[in-house]
Motif scaffolding. Structure first.
Motif, PDB file in Angstrom:
ATOM      1  N   GLY A  25      14.621  21.300   9.319  1.00 34.01           N
ATOM      2  CA  GLY A  25      15.038  22.357   8.403  1.00 34.01           C
ATOM      3  C   GLY A  25      13.998  22.468   7.304  1.00 34.01           C
ATOM      4  N   ILE A  26      13.643  23.687   6.947  1.00 30.57           N
ATOM      5  CA  ILE A  26      12.699  23.897   5.842  1.00 30.57           C
ATOM      6  C   ILE A  26      13.373  24.821   4.835  1.00 30.57           C
ATOM      7  CG2 ILE A  26      10.378  24.587   5.150  1.00 30.57           C
ATOM      8  CD1 ILE A  26       9.486  24.410   8.041  1.00 30.57           C
ATOM      9  N   ILE A  27      13.414  24.391   3.589  1.00 28.39           N
ATOM     10  CA  ILE A  27      14.023  25.207   2.528  1.00 28.39           C
ATOM     11  C   ILE A  27      12.925  25.621   1.550  1.00 28.39           C
ATOM     12  CG2 ILE A  27      15.883  25.365   0.843  1.00 28.39           C
ATOM     13  CD1 ILE A  27      16.973  22.704   2.097  1.00 28.39           C
ATOM     14  N   THR A  28      12.828  26.922   1.297  1.00 25.50           N
ATOM     15  CA  THR A  28      11.821  27.415   0.348  1.00 25.50           C
ATOM     16  C   THR A  28      12.500  28.199  -0.775  1.00 25.50           C
ATOM     17  OG1 THR A  28      11.522  29.379   1.708  1.00 25.50           O
ATOM     18  CG2 THR A  28       9.890  27.638   1.959  1.00 25.50           C
ATOM     19  N   THR A  29      11.712  28.557  -1.763  1.00 18.48           N
ATOM     20  CA  THR A  29      12.255  29.246  -2.940  1.00 18.48           C
ATOM     21  C   THR A  29      11.789  30.698  -3.027  1.00 18.48           C
ATOM     22  OG1 THR A  29      10.354  28.549  -4.256  1.00 18.48           O
ATOM     23  CG2 THR A  29      12.318  27.124  -4.302  1.00 18.48           C
ATOM     24  N   GLU A  30      12.632  31.518  -3.681  1.00 19.01           N
ATOM     25  CA  GLU A  30      12.216  32.880  -4.036  1.00 19.01           C
ATOM     26  C   GLU A  30      11.229  32.834  -5.205  1.00 19.01           C
ATOM     27  OE1 GLU A  30      15.841  34.915  -4.944  1.00 19.01           O
ATOM     28  OE2 GLU A  30      16.629  34.667  -2.933  1.00 19.01           O
ATOM     29  N   TRP A  31      11.441  31.912  -6.117  1.00 17.49           N
ATOM     30  CA  TRP A  31      10.496  31.760  -7.231  1.00 17.49           C
ATOM     31  C   TRP A  31       9.119  31.425  -6.660  1.00 17.49           C
ATOM     32  CZ3 TRP A  31       9.689  31.518 -12.578  1.00 17.49           C
ATOM     33  CH2 TRP A  31      10.768  31.925 -13.366  1.00 17.49           C
ATOM     34  N   ASN A  32       8.112  32.105  -7.163  1.00 23.05           N
ATOM     35  CA  ASN A  32       6.720  31.888  -6.735  1.00 23.05           C
ATOM     36  C   ASN A  32       6.573  31.992  -5.214  1.00 23.05           C
ATOM     37  OD1 ASN A  32       5.772  31.471  -9.388  1.00 23.05           O
ATOM     38  ND2 ASN A  32       6.489  29.357  -9.328  1.00 23.05           N
ATOM     39  N   ASN A  33       7.260  32.986  -4.628  1.00 19.48           N
ATOM     40  CA  ASN A  33       7.218  33.080  -3.160  1.00 19.48           C
ATOM     41  C   ASN A  33       5.835  33.486  -2.623  1.00 19.48           C
ATOM     42  OD1 ASN A  33       7.117  36.020  -2.960  1.00 19.48           O
ATOM     43  ND2 ASN A  33       9.212  35.968  -3.683  1.00 19.48           N
ATOM     44  N   HIS A  34       4.965  33.988  -3.502  1.00 14.50           N
ATOM     45  CA  HIS A  34       3.596  34.264  -3.028  1.00 14.50           C
ATOM     46  C   HIS A  34       2.900  32.944  -2.677  1.00 14.50           C
ATOM     47  CE1 HIS A  34       3.315  33.388  -7.281  1.00 14.50           C
ATOM     48  NE2 HIS A  34       2.003  33.262  -7.195  1.00 14.50           N
ATOM     49  N   ILE A  35       3.380  31.829  -3.233  1.00 16.91           N
ATOM     50  CA  ILE A  35       2.845  30.496  -2.904  1.00 16.91           C
ATOM     51  C   ILE A  35       3.716  29.827  -1.844  1.00 16.91           C
ATOM     52  CG2 ILE A  35       2.379  28.174  -3.804  1.00 16.91           C
ATOM     53  CD1 ILE A  35       0.428  30.295  -4.882  1.00 16.91           C
ATOM     54  N   GLY A  88       8.748  24.086  -2.828  1.00 15.88           N
ATOM     55  CA  GLY A  88       8.872  24.850  -4.067  1.00 15.88           C
ATOM     56  C   GLY A  88       7.556  24.809  -4.829  1.00 15.88           C
ATOM     57  N   CYS A  89       7.476  25.615  -5.855  1.00 14.05           N
ATOM     58  CA  CYS A  89       6.269  25.633  -6.679  1.00 14.05           C
ATOM     59  C   CYS A  89       6.692  25.874  -8.128  1.00 14.05           C
ATOM     60  CB  CYS A  89       5.334  26.732  -6.195  1.00 14.05           C
ATOM     61  SG  CYS A  89       3.912  26.950  -7.274  1.00 14.05           S
ATOM     62  N   VAL A  90       6.467  24.863  -8.955  1.00 18.41           N
ATOM     63  CA  VAL A  90       6.801  24.991 -10.367  1.00 18.41           C
ATOM     64  C   VAL A  90       5.491  25.068 -11.150  1.00 18.41           C
ATOM     65  CG1 VAL A  90       8.272  24.141 -12.216  1.00 18.41           C
ATOM     66  CG2 VAL A  90       8.747  23.474  -9.868  1.00 18.41           C
ATOM     67  N   ILE A  91       5.347  26.167 -11.890  1.00 18.22           N
ATOM     68  CA  ILE A  91       4.112  26.388 -12.651  1.00 18.22           C
ATOM     69  C   ILE A  91       4.409  26.201 -14.134  1.00 18.22           C
ATOM     70  CG2 ILE A  91       2.258  28.024 -13.184  1.00 18.22           C
ATOM     71  CD1 ILE A  91       2.734  29.305 -10.444  1.00 18.22           C
ATOM     72  N   GLU A 131      -3.971  29.188 -10.335  1.00 17.62           N
ATOM     73  CA  GLU A 131      -5.169  28.794  -9.588  1.00 17.62           C
ATOM     74  C   GLU A 131      -4.925  27.480  -8.835  1.00 17.62           C
ATOM     75  OE1 GLU A 131      -8.579  28.187 -12.067  1.00 17.62           O
ATOM     76  OE2 GLU A 131      -9.894  27.830 -10.347  1.00 17.62           O
ATOM     77  N   GLN A 132      -4.319  26.513  -9.525  1.00 17.61           N
ATOM     78  CA  GLN A 132      -4.042  25.226  -8.870  1.00 17.61           C
ATOM     79  C   GLN A 132      -3.063  25.401  -7.709  1.00 17.61           C
ATOM     80  OE1 GLN A 132      -2.694  22.566 -11.970  1.00 17.61           O
ATOM     81  NE2 GLN A 132      -4.794  22.054 -12.589  1.00 17.61           N
ATOM     82  N   ALA A 133      -2.123  26.322  -7.875  1.00 18.27           N
ATOM     83  CA  ALA A 133      -1.158  26.572  -6.799  1.00 18.27           C
ATOM     84  C   ALA A 133      -1.868  27.188  -5.589  1.00 18.27           C
ATOM     85  CB  ALA A 133      -0.047  27.494  -7.296  1.00 18.27           C
TER      86      ALA A 133
END
Ligand code: DLZ
Length: 164
Positions: A25-35, A88-91, A131-133
């Motif tokens: 199972g893979i869970i992803t986020t809507e936040w920062n979905n370009h990443i 997820g990706c937290v900036i 950039e880091q993302a």
């Protein structure tokens, strides 16, 4: 300061286990979905390259990274999967929100790993800027989604060998 960047996608020191029978199972986020979409693609590409059938990959989406812990706990309970990858990706922003989210997810996933029967792979990018993302989502540092996938396969194999 050293500029060395850890990566284990290119030269594996241990063989990659046979993943043909594994379900993820893979869970992803809507936040920062370009990443997170790029990380998701990387994870799926690596899983299928290692022999996982596409029909054995369940993907789910939640609003933000903070929701990943609950979503993973529910998927572990009801999802009929052998391993989970949270992505997820937290900036970092101008407020302490970044620290609270990172701490919550980190501690929540660690606790889940200590209590759940299946491994939950920590695919949370915690970065200072866009950039880091991008660098970690198919840019100059590769696609970390692929590393999350390999880790997931190794951890499911770890569990299966003990449970035999
Ligand atoms: C609120 C918030 C902020 C400020 N930043 C991020 C982020 O960088 N990455 C992310 O995945 N989510 C962020 N969120 C949303 C929270 O994770 C969460 O969805 C909300 O606080 C609602 O619980």
């Amino acid at each position: 300061m050293s500029s060395h960047t850890f990566s284990y996608t290119a030269d594996q020191s241990l063989p990659i286990p046979d993943a043909g029978e594994m379900r993820f199972g893979i869970i992803t986020t809507e936040w920062n979905n370009h990443i997170t979409d790029k990380l998701l693609s990387g994870a799926i590409d690596e899983l299928t390259a290692q022999g996982v059938d596409k029909s054995n990959i369940t993907t789910k989406r939640v609003p933000g990274s903070f929701e990943l812990v609950y979503a993973a706990q529910q998927l572990a309970k009801y999802g009929h999967v052998n391993g989970i990858i949270i992505i997820g990706c937290v900036i970092r922003g101008d407020t302490p929100h970044f620290d609270y989210i990172c701490q919550g997810v980190t501690q929540g996933i660690a606790q889940l790993n200590a209590t759940s029967n299946i491994p939950v792979i920590f695919g949370l990018l915690t970065v200072n800027n866009e950039e880091q993302a991008e660098e970690r989502a198919g840019g100059k540092l590769g696609n970390k989604g692929r590393e999350f996938a390999l880790t997931a396969i190794k951890m499911v194999d770890y569990a299966w060998k003990l449970q035999k």
